[in-house]
Motif scaffolding. Structure first.
Motif, PDB file in Angstrom:
ATOM      1  N   LEU A 326       0.838  -1.194   0.000  1.00 11.05           N
ATOM      2  CA  LEU A 326       0.000   0.000   0.000  1.00 11.05           C
ATOM      3  C   LEU A 326       0.872   1.242   0.000  1.00 11.05           C
ATOM      4  N   THR A 327       0.316   2.362  -0.426  1.00 14.54           N
ATOM      5  CA  THR A 327       1.048   3.621  -0.301  1.00 14.54           C
ATOM      6  C   THR A 327       1.263   3.912   1.184  1.00 14.54           C
ATOM      7  N   LYS A 328       2.246   4.720   1.484  1.00 11.28           N
ATOM      8  CA  LYS A 328       2.649   4.946   2.873  1.00 11.28           C
ATOM      9  C   LYS A 328       1.505   5.480   3.730  1.00 11.28           C
ATOM     10  N   ASP A 329       0.782   6.494   3.221  1.00 15.48           N
ATOM     11  CA  ASP A 329      -0.316   7.085   3.992  1.00 15.48           C
ATOM     12  C   ASP A 329      -1.433   6.079   4.219  1.00 15.48           C
ATOM     13  N   CYS A 330      -1.733   5.301   3.191  1.00 15.38           N
ATOM     14  CA  CYS A 330      -2.797   4.311   3.313  1.00 15.38           C
ATOM     15  C   CYS A 330      -2.393   3.212   4.296  1.00 15.38           C
ATOM     16  N   GLU A 331      -1.148   2.792   4.223  1.00 17.77           N
ATOM     17  CA  GLU A 331      -0.659   1.764   5.153  1.00 17.77           C
ATOM     18  C   GLU A 331      -0.799   2.233   6.600  1.00 17.77           C
ATOM     19  N   HIS A 332      -0.487   3.504   6.843  1.00 19.39           N
ATOM     20  CA  HIS A 332      -0.615   4.060   8.204  1.00 19.39           C
ATOM     21  C   HIS A 332      -2.070   4.010   8.682  1.00 19.39           C
ATOM     22  N   GLU A 333      -3.009   4.388   7.798  1.00 12.78           N
ATOM     23  CA  GLU A 333      -4.431   4.360   8.162  1.00 12.78           C
ATOM     24  C   GLU A 333      -4.913   2.936   8.425  1.00 12.78           C
ATOM     25  N   ILE A 334      -4.541   2.006   7.552  1.00 12.92           N
ATOM     26  CA  ILE A 334      -4.995   0.621   7.696  1.00 12.92           C
ATOM     27  C   ILE A 334      -4.357  -0.027   8.925  1.00 12.92           C
ATOM     28  N   GLN A 335      -3.133   0.330   9.201  1.00  9.41           N
ATOM     29  CA  GLN A 335      -2.462  -0.158  10.402  1.00  9.41           C
ATOM     30  C   GLN A 335      -3.256   0.223  11.658  1.00  9.41           C
ATOM     31  N   SER A 336      -3.741   1.461  11.681  1.00 16.54           N
ATOM     32  CA  SER A 336      -4.554   1.914  12.815  1.00 16.54           C
ATOM     33  C   SER A 336      -5.853   1.130  12.901  1.00 16.54           C
ATOM     34  N   VAL A 414      -5.348 -13.060  11.887  1.00 18.59           N
ATOM     35  CA  VAL A 414      -4.077 -13.520  12.468  1.00 18.59           C
ATOM     36  C   VAL A 414      -2.907 -13.044  11.612  1.00 18.59           C
ATOM     37  N   ALA A 415      -3.061 -13.144  10.281  1.00 20.70           N
ATOM     38  CA  ALA A 415      -1.995 -12.701   9.374  1.00 20.70           C
ATOM     39  C   ALA A 415      -1.740 -11.204   9.512  1.00 20.70           C
ATOM     40  N   GLU A 416      -2.794 -10.423   9.723  1.00 18.30           N
ATOM     41  CA  GLU A 416      -2.645  -8.972   9.907  1.00 18.30           C
ATOM     42  C   GLU A 416      -1.807  -8.677  11.151  1.00 18.30           C
ATOM     43  N   SER A 417      -2.062  -9.417  12.225  1.00 17.24           N
ATOM     44  CA  SER A 417      -1.368  -9.155  13.489  1.00 17.24           C
ATOM     45  C   SER A 417       0.103  -9.537  13.432  1.00 17.24           C
ATOM     46  N   ARG A 418       0.482 -10.321  12.417  1.00 16.00           N
ATOM     47  CA  ARG A 418       1.873 -10.762  12.318  1.00 16.00           C
ATOM     48  C   ARG A 418       2.792  -9.678  11.767  1.00 16.00           C
ATOM     49  N   ILE A 419       2.207  -8.659  11.133  1.00 13.85           N
ATOM     50  CA  ILE A 419       3.012  -7.642  10.455  1.00 13.85           C
ATOM     51  C   ILE A 419       4.019  -6.998  11.393  1.00 13.85           C
ATOM     52  N   ASP A 420       3.571  -6.623  12.584  1.00 10.36           N
ATOM     53  CA  ASP A 420       4.505  -6.084  13.580  1.00 10.36           C
ATOM     54  C   ASP A 420       3.856  -6.137  14.949  1.00 10.36           C
ATOM     55  N   VAL A 421       4.667  -6.097  15.970  1.00 12.14           N
ATOM     56  CA  VAL A 421       4.178  -6.344  17.325  1.00 12.14           C
ATOM     57  C   VAL A 421       3.202  -5.269  17.792  1.00 12.14           C
ATOM     58  N   HIS A 422       3.393  -4.007  17.383  1.00 11.72           N
ATOM     59  CA  HIS A 422       2.520  -2.937  17.869  1.00 11.72           C
ATOM     60  C   HIS A 422       1.139  -2.984  17.237  1.00 11.72           C
ATOM     61  N   VAL A 423       0.961  -3.791  16.170  1.00 14.93           N
ATOM     62  CA  VAL A 423      -0.353  -3.962  15.559  1.00 14.93           C
ATOM     63  C   VAL A 423      -1.194  -4.957  16.371  1.00 14.93           C
ATOM     64  N   ASP A 424      -0.546  -5.732  17.211  1.00 13.61           N
ATOM     65  CA  ASP A 424      -1.210  -6.703  18.091  1.00 13.61           C
ATOM     66  C   ASP A 424      -1.155  -6.142  19.515  1.00 13.61           C
ATOM     67  N   PRO A 443      14.228  -0.191  15.177  1.00 15.68           N
ATOM     68  CA  PRO A 443      13.152   0.776  14.879  1.00 15.68           C
ATOM     69  C   PRO A 443      11.820   0.075  14.625  1.00 15.68           C
ATOM     70  N   GLN A 444      10.744   0.789  14.919  1.00 14.33           N
ATOM     71  CA  GLN A 444       9.406   0.248  14.702  1.00 14.33           C
ATOM     72  C   GLN A 444       9.062   0.273  13.221  1.00 14.33           C
ATOM     73  N   GLY A 445       8.254  -0.697  12.783  1.00 17.54           N
ATOM     74  CA  GLY A 445       7.801  -0.713  11.395  1.00 17.54           C
ATOM     75  C   GLY A 445       8.413  -1.834  10.591  1.00 17.54           C
ATOM     76  N   GLN A 446       7.689  -2.268   9.547  1.00 19.91           N
ATOM     77  CA  GLN A 446       8.128  -3.305   8.613  1.00 19.91           C
ATOM     78  C   GLN A 446       8.473  -4.618   9.308  1.00 19.91           C
ATOM     79  N   GLY A 447       7.834  -4.871  10.452  1.00 19.00           N
ATOM     80  CA  GLY A 447       8.002  -6.147  11.140  1.00 19.00           C
ATOM     81  C   GLY A 447       9.328  -6.320  11.851  1.00 19.00           C
ATOM     82  N   ARG A 448      10.112  -5.240  11.978  1.00 21.59           N
ATOM     83  CA  ARG A 448      11.463  -5.383  12.541  1.00 21.59           C
ATOM     84  C   ARG A 448      11.434  -5.787  14.015  1.00 21.59           C
TER      85      ARG A 448
END
Length: 539
Positions: A326-336, A414-424, A443-448
């Protein structure tokens, strides 16, 4: 007599209509010309608007002050009736409201010159503002007019008497569902929103349009009920989306008003059902929606009702995918949206609808722990606040869920929550100390950060706290189970799933064995097609 003539303006003879219209326009410029209103409201002006009198405010500002306090318990009934009469009469012609006319006459002349009634002018101007905002085009409506337009739309949301279209198309529905509600303070509109799925089609269409307007210009009920909380926690100069996001972030704080919290959660649920009720997300994902979700997007373009979360659900699946970005802005919204949905199953309407039976079968204890609101305010379901436990219940019973479609939707979650720890949120909370201790530099982001925790689980499990280690292991086991249920969409996704599987060596051994057998068979057996003699080939 003048009040009677104004009420029946459309039925008067042309000469009489012209004279009454001129008088009403003059009256709008000076509230003191309305003797009935002044006689009833002078004590109320002194009571509620004393500061304006002391500062020699213009009459229109005094009238705005009276409108703001119209529904106070200590407001004189005759004065309140006079104010509402003034508001309703102003709908007949936008010139009958001098403040609105002065602020917007240029915009009306340029963009809505064929509209006359104030109601039609407001609808026209608001459509231009919405389109320019969402398309990020230069605003055709100037700031002064937009500010006054917002005030007029909030008045419309306050009382159904200021919304003739809603009153006409929802009359039967109001009689069926909202007989015990008052016409003012947004009560009928809130009632109609609560019974949205049961409304007639014409009424449902208008209610959905009002929801879109509220999301962009201001939600009367939200602003009225949450007035104190907005003053305490939010920037009063922010736009509607900023104020709503502020209330969302603050709603679980100690001392937050319970009634305001319920309204905020209801609005979150409504917004989760259609991306058009979330201007921030709509703008952020304007390129991603037609690109990744064209079928649902096309259906939505010709639909006046909610899309039941289908577009947002589509974007969440793209977010969880490793092959599409997704585009960066959209990814941020969907992450929320993913993070919020992990704490309240109502914010994932597709999952909620698909898993209704499994929830009732497996998660009665989780339902019992959910905080509910009165049934007449929540006719669509039993779950309102604190329902993150229901999602955890579905994950816990993932293997034995009865409905295959429910199992698939849980697998996607479940797959969505795997993206990164702060999404769960639950995992993030349990592993907070571990993140500080072991992954502080990551750093936070991209599953790091998730990769960091998983690396410690694999190589140094003793360095993790017990609760974090146990939940992380449960999550890892769940991801592996979910990967078997959620279908891969491309070869690259299949490869990613095989690479991340604990049985990856077995899978690759089988794959290379099959390829090797085919290769050796080709070498030993030669060509199976008919051979051509050399002399024929050389002709």
């Amino acid at each position: 007599e003048m009040e009677c003539l104004q009420k029946n303006l459309d039925q008067l003879t042309e000469k009489c209509k012209a004279v009454v219209s001129n008088f009403t326009q003059e009256e709008a410029e000076d509230i003191q010309m309305d003797r009935i209103l002044m006689r009833a409201c002078t004590p109320m002006i002194k009571k509620f608007c004393g500061e304006l009198l002391d500062s020699d405010a213009i009459p229109n500002e005094v009238l705005d002050c009276l409108i703001e306090h119209k529904n106070r318990n200590d407001m004189d009934e005759k004065c309140a009736a006079g104010i509402e009469h003034h508001q309703i009469i102003s709908l007949k012609d936008f010139k009958f409201n001098s403040k609105f006319r002065e602020a917007c006459q240029t915009a009306v002349a340029r963009n809505c010159k064929n509209k006359k009634t104030k109601y039609d002018v407001i609808a026209c101007l608001s459509e231009h503002v919405r389109n320019d905002t969402l398309l990020e085009s230069p605003q055709r409506i100037d700031d002064r007019c937009r500010k006054q337009l917002k005030f007029e739309l909030l008045q419309r949301g306050e009382t159904i008497n200021m919304d003739p279209e809603l009153k006409a198309k929802c009359g039967g529905d109001i009689g069926l569902f909202c007989l015990n509600k008052r016409s003012g303070e947004g009560e009928i509109m809130e009632c109609l929103r609560a019974h949205k799925k049961e409304l007639s089609n014409p009424c449902h269409k208008v209610v959905f349009q009002r929801e879109k307007d509220d999301a962009l210009f201001g939600d009367y009920t939200l602003l009225h009920v949450c007035k104190k909380m907005i003053k305490e926690y939010c920037d009063m100069n922010g736009d509607e989306a900023d104020i709503f996001n502020c209330l969302k972030a603050s709603k679980n704080k100690d001392g937050f008003d319970d009634r305001c919290r319920q309204i905020v959660v209801r609005r979150q649920i409504e917004k989760s059902r259609d991306f058009r009720l979330n201007p921030h997300l709509q703008k952020a994902c304007k390129l991603d929606i037609p690109k990744f979700c064209p079928q649902v997007y096309k259906e939505g373009a010709h639909k006046d009702g909610e899309l039941e979360g289908q577009v947002i659900d589509c974007l969440k699946k793209i977010y969880a995918s490793k092959t599409k970005t997704l585009t960066k802005d959209c990814e941020h919204e969907i992450q929320s949206r993913v993070k919020e949905a992990a704490l309240n199953i109502n914010l994932n309407p597709v999952l909620m609808k698909t898993c209704k039976l499994d929830i009732k079968y497996f998660c009665l204890d989780a339902i019992a722990n959910v905080k509910q609101v009165e049934s007449n305010e929540n006719p669509e379901g039993y779950i309102v606040l604190g329902s993150g436990g229901i999602i955890e219940c579905l994950k816990k019973n993932f293997k034995i869920l009865k409905d295959p479609e429910c199992k698939k939707e849980v697998a996607y979650a479940v797959a969505e929550s795997r993206i990164d720890v702060h999404v769960d949120p639950l995992l993030n909370n349990v592993c907070q100390q571990d993140l500080i201790t072991n992954c502080r530099e990551v750093p936070q982001g991209q599953g790091r950060q998730m990769s960091c925790l998983l690396a410690y689980l694999e190589t140094e499990p003793s360095s993790l706290t017990r609760n974090c280690k146990e939940m992380l292991q449960r999550r890892k086991d769940l991801w592996e189970l979910a990967a078997q249920v959620a279908p891969a969409e491309s070869f690259s996704e299949i490869y990613d799933q095989m690479s991340s599987s604990p049985a990856r060596n077995y899978f690759f051994a089988i794959l290379f064995t099959v390829i090797g057998v085919i290769f050796i068979a080709g070498l030993t057996c030669g060509r199976v097609t008919k051979r051509i003699r050399a002399e024929v080939k050389n002709k």
